[in-house]
Design a protein around this motif. Structure first.
Motif, PDB file in Angstrom:
ATOM      1  N   ALA A  35       0.863  -1.180   0.000  1.00  0.00           N
ATOM      2  CA  ALA A  35       0.000   0.000   0.000  1.00  0.00           C
ATOM      3  C   ALA A  35       0.903   1.235   0.000  1.00  0.00           C
ATOM      4  CB  ALA A  35      -0.907   0.006   1.227  1.00  0.00           C
ATOM      5  N   PRO A  36       0.385   2.410  -0.405  1.00  0.00           N
ATOM      6  CA  PRO A  36       1.219   3.622  -0.389  1.00  0.00           C
ATOM      7  C   PRO A  36       1.779   3.907   0.999  1.00  0.00           C
ATOM      8  CG  PRO A  36      -0.797   4.002  -1.627  1.00  0.00           C
ATOM      9  CD  PRO A  36      -0.949   2.656  -0.965  1.00  0.00           C
ATOM     10  N   GLY A  37       3.003   4.426   1.044  1.00  0.00           N
ATOM     11  CA  GLY A  37       3.669   4.698   2.309  1.00  0.00           C
ATOM     12  C   GLY A  37       3.251   6.015   2.932  1.00  0.00           C
ATOM     13  N   ASP A  38       3.453   6.121   4.241  1.00  0.00           N
ATOM     14  CA  ASP A  38       3.046   7.316   4.981  1.00  0.00           C
ATOM     15  C   ASP A  38       3.822   8.564   4.562  1.00  0.00           C
ATOM     16  OD1 ASP A  38       1.174   5.917   6.423  1.00  0.00           O
ATOM     17  OD2 ASP A  38       2.490   5.545   8.139  1.00  0.00           O
ATOM     18  N   ALA A  39       5.066   8.385   4.117  1.00  0.00           N
ATOM     19  CA  ALA A  39       5.910   9.547   3.801  1.00  0.00           C
ATOM     20  C   ALA A  39       5.886   9.915   2.324  1.00  0.00           C
ATOM     21  CB  ALA A  39       7.348   9.278   4.241  1.00  0.00           C
ATOM     22  N   LEU A  40       5.058   9.247   1.552  1.00  0.00           N
ATOM     23  CA  LEU A  40       5.075   9.464   0.105  1.00  0.00           C
ATOM     24  C   LEU A  40       4.757  10.915  -0.260  1.00  0.00           C
ATOM     25  CD1 LEU A  40       5.614   7.815  -2.415  1.00  0.00           C
ATOM     26  CD2 LEU A  40       3.185   7.238  -2.509  1.00  0.00           C
ATOM     27  N   ASN A  42       5.702  13.469   1.141  1.00  0.00           N
ATOM     28  CA  ASN A  42       6.872  14.320   1.382  1.00  0.00           C
ATOM     29  C   ASN A  42       7.926  14.212   0.286  1.00  0.00           C
ATOM     30  OD1 ASN A  42       5.797  15.071   3.904  1.00  0.00           O
ATOM     31  ND2 ASN A  42       6.747  13.313   4.915  1.00  0.00           N
ATOM     32  N   LEU A  43       7.739  13.301  -0.646  1.00  0.00           N
ATOM     33  CA  LEU A  43       8.781  13.038  -1.639  1.00  0.00           C
ATOM     34  C   LEU A  43       9.182  14.283  -2.434  1.00  0.00           C
ATOM     35  CD1 LEU A  43      10.683  11.140  -3.117  1.00  0.00           C
ATOM     36  CD2 LEU A  43       8.763  10.436  -4.572  1.00  0.00           C
ATOM     37  N   PRO A  44       8.253  15.104  -2.939  1.00  0.00           N
ATOM     38  CA  PRO A  44       8.691  16.302  -3.674  1.00  0.00           C
ATOM     39  C   PRO A  44       9.612  17.202  -2.842  1.00  0.00           C
ATOM     40  CG  PRO A  44       6.371  15.886  -4.096  1.00  0.00           C
ATOM     41  CD  PRO A  44       6.781  14.943  -3.005  1.00  0.00           C
ATOM     42  N   ASP A  45       9.288  17.379  -1.561  1.00  0.00           N
ATOM     43  CA  ASP A  45      10.141  18.204  -0.697  1.00  0.00           C
ATOM     44  C   ASP A  45      11.510  17.560  -0.498  1.00  0.00           C
ATOM     45  OD1 ASP A  45       8.218  20.155  -0.373  1.00  0.00           O
ATOM     46  OD2 ASP A  45       7.409  19.270   1.465  1.00  0.00           O
ATOM     47  N   TYR A  46      11.528  16.244  -0.313  1.00  0.00           N
ATOM     48  CA  TYR A  46      12.809  15.546  -0.154  1.00  0.00           C
ATOM     49  C   TYR A  46      13.688  15.745  -1.389  1.00  0.00           C
ATOM     50  CZ  TYR A  46      10.824  12.941   3.835  1.00  0.00           C
ATOM     51  OH  TYR A  46      10.269  12.581   5.036  1.00  0.00           O
ATOM     52  N   LEU A  47      13.085  15.652  -2.567  1.00  0.00           N
ATOM     53  CA  LEU A  47      13.853  15.833  -3.803  1.00  0.00           C
ATOM     54  C   LEU A  47      14.348  17.269  -3.937  1.00  0.00           C
ATOM     55  CD1 LEU A  47      11.709  13.747  -6.333  1.00  0.00           C
ATOM     56  CD2 LEU A  47      13.899  13.110  -5.318  1.00  0.00           C
ATOM     57  N   ASN A  48      13.515  18.223  -3.550  1.00  0.00           N
ATOM     58  CA  ASN A  48      13.917  19.634  -3.634  1.00  0.00           C
ATOM     59  C   ASN A  48      15.089  19.949  -2.715  1.00  0.00           C
ATOM     60  OD1 ASN A  48      11.912  20.168  -5.496  1.00  0.00           O
ATOM     61  ND2 ASN A  48      10.438  20.903  -3.971  1.00  0.00           N
ATOM     62  N   ASN A  49      15.231  19.186  -1.642  1.00  0.00           N
ATOM     63  CA  ASN A  49      16.305  19.430  -0.673  1.00  0.00           C
ATOM     64  C   ASN A  49      17.648  18.845  -1.106  1.00  0.00           C
ATOM     65  OD1 ASN A  49      14.715  20.870   1.134  1.00  0.00           O
ATOM     66  ND2 ASN A  49      14.081  19.035   2.261  1.00  0.00           N
ATOM     67  N   LYS A  70       3.357   9.224  -7.395  1.00  0.00           N
ATOM     68  CA  LYS A  70       3.199  10.437  -6.583  1.00  0.00           C
ATOM     69  C   LYS A  70       3.734  11.665  -7.324  1.00  0.00           C
ATOM     70  CE  LYS A  70       1.693  11.381  -3.339  1.00  0.00           C
ATOM     71  NZ  LYS A  70       0.450  12.150  -3.011  1.00  0.00           N
ATOM     72  N   LEU A  71       4.892  11.533  -7.963  1.00  0.00           N
ATOM     73  CA  LEU A  71       5.464  12.675  -8.673  1.00  0.00           C
ATOM     74  C   LEU A  71       4.612  13.071  -9.874  1.00  0.00           C
ATOM     75  CD1 LEU A  71       9.289  11.859  -8.516  1.00  0.00           C
ATOM     76  CD2 LEU A  71       7.963  13.427  -7.084  1.00  0.00           C
ATOM     77  N   LEU A  72       4.040  12.098 -10.553  1.00  0.00           N
ATOM     78  CA  LEU A  72       3.128  12.416 -11.659  1.00  0.00           C
ATOM     79  C   LEU A  72       1.895  13.145 -11.139  1.00  0.00           C
ATOM     80  CD1 LEU A  72       3.313   9.112 -13.751  1.00  0.00           C
ATOM     81  CD2 LEU A  72       4.150  11.365 -14.431  1.00  0.00           C
ATOM     82  N   GLU A  73       1.397  12.679 -10.007  1.00  0.00           N
ATOM     83  CA  GLU A  73       0.225  13.309  -9.390  1.00  0.00           C
ATOM     84  C   GLU A  73       0.516  14.762  -9.011  1.00  0.00           C
ATOM     85  OE1 GLU A  73      -1.704  12.803  -5.029  1.00  0.00           O
ATOM     86  OE2 GLU A  73      -1.567  10.950  -6.190  1.00  0.00           O
ATOM     87  N   GLU A  74       1.749  15.020  -8.557  1.00  0.00           N
ATOM     88  CA  GLU A  74       2.139  16.362  -8.115  1.00  0.00           C
ATOM     89  C   GLU A  74       2.756  17.195  -9.245  1.00  0.00           C
ATOM     90  OE1 GLU A  74       1.669  17.595  -5.088  1.00  0.00           O
ATOM     91  OE2 GLU A  74       0.836  15.758  -4.218  1.00  0.00           O
ATOM     92  N   CYS A  75       2.839  16.617 -10.454  1.00  0.00           N
ATOM     93  CA  CYS A  75       3.495  17.291 -11.590  1.00  0.00           C
ATOM     94  C   CYS A  75       4.918  17.716 -11.224  1.00  0.00           C
ATOM     95  CB  CYS A  75       2.685  18.503 -12.049  1.00  0.00           C
ATOM     96  SG  CYS A  75       1.044  18.084 -12.664  1.00  0.00           S
ATOM     97  N   HIS A  76       5.621  16.824 -10.568  1.00  0.00           N
ATOM     98  CA  HIS A  76       6.980  17.099 -10.093  1.00  0.00           C
ATOM     99  C   HIS A  76       7.946  16.152 -10.801  1.00  0.00           C
ATOM    100  CE1 HIS A  76      10.422  17.617  -7.437  1.00  0.00           C
ATOM    101  NE2 HIS A  76       9.789  18.587  -6.797  1.00  0.00           N
ATOM    102  N   GLY A  77       9.062  16.688 -11.270  1.00  0.00           N
ATOM    103  CA  GLY A  77      10.025  15.870 -11.992  1.00  0.00           C
ATOM    104  C   GLY A  77      11.118  15.312 -11.091  1.00  0.00           C
TER     105      GLY A  77
END
Length: 247
Positions: A35-40, A42-49, A70-77
């Motif tokens: 199932a999707p993880g609890d921290a998923l 936060n992934l865009p912020d983790y990548l930005n850091n 998740k990144l597709l959903e957030e339009c984040h590369g």
């Protein structure tokens, strides 16, 4: 002889189909679901850091699948100025596909110990390392990288959940199937299987031939009481098939 495959779908089902195609009796009882993880989120912020030259490690294909969704959903590369690594050829292939960046992976066995030998991980003092994993995965990898001076961030991209079974019914089903060989691909599943089978049937369980995918898993099996344990040279289905042909 019947081989019991416990790895999750779809890999577990694929392995059983391959065994049956070779004329080997096999059955599939997956022990965990995903199932999707609890921290998923936060992934865009983790990548930005992450800074240029930092590292991202994908621990499994499932981590890549859930992260990508998740990144597709957030339009984040995915960043193109960091080093990507993966444990395993298939995971590396999936990560390369979605990032359009080269992904380093260990040659030979797909385990943390081999990944830690890669040149990219020899000097990591002050670097940020983002590890995409399931719940609780890869503690050894993180521990070793911290000792080398890296700053570790985990992103729990997915969760593994034990599938609830009636151990008594499963035992009798496996007996009817003449199960005498077990394929286990994680310590979590080995412990789960051990606890699932009622204690009065444990002698049967421990008498089964066990196929595992690492020395650490074999050590755990030995601690639990298994006497007949073989280690595959890798964790993919092809390696498991080769090992099963030698049993």
């Amino acid at each position: 002889m019947t081989i019991l495959v416990t790895r999750p779908s779809p890999a577990g089902e694929e392995l059983v189909k391959q065994l049956i195609a070779q004329g080997v009796s096999a059955c599939h009882t997956p022990l965990i679901s995903f199932a999707p993880g609890d921290a998923l989120s936060n992934l865009p912020d983790y990548l930005n850091n992450l800074r240029p030259g930092d590292l991202l490690i994908a621990a499994s294909q499932h981590a890549v699948y859930y992260a990508t969704d998740k990144l597709l959903e957030e339009c984040h590369g995915w960043p193109d100025n960091i080093d990507y690594l993966a444990i395993g050829e298939k995971t590396a292939r999936e990560l390369e596909k979605v990032t359009n960046c080269p992904v380093a992976r260990p040659e030979g066995r797909e385990i943390s110990e081999q990944l830690l030998k890669l040149p990219q991980l020899q000097y990591v003092v002050g670097k940020k390392v983002l590890i995409l994993r399931g719940n609780g995965g890869r503690p050894f990898l993180a521990e070793q990288l911290k000792k080398r001076g890296a700053e570790i961030t985990f992103c729990e991209c997915y969760q593994r959940h034990p599938i609830p079974y009636d151990g008594e019914k499963l035992y009798h089903h496996w007996q009817q199937m003449n199960v005498n060989t077990l394929v286990i691909t994680s310590g979590e599943m080995l412990q789960q299987l051990y606890e699932l089978v009622p204690e009065r049937y444990r002698n049967w369980l421990l008498s089964c031939q066990l196929l595992v995918v690492s020395e650490r898993l074999a050590d755990l099996a030995n601690t639990l009481g298994w006497k007949h344990c073989q280690i595959a040279d890798n964790a993919d289905n092809d390696a498991l098939l080769r090992a099963l042909q030698q049993i």
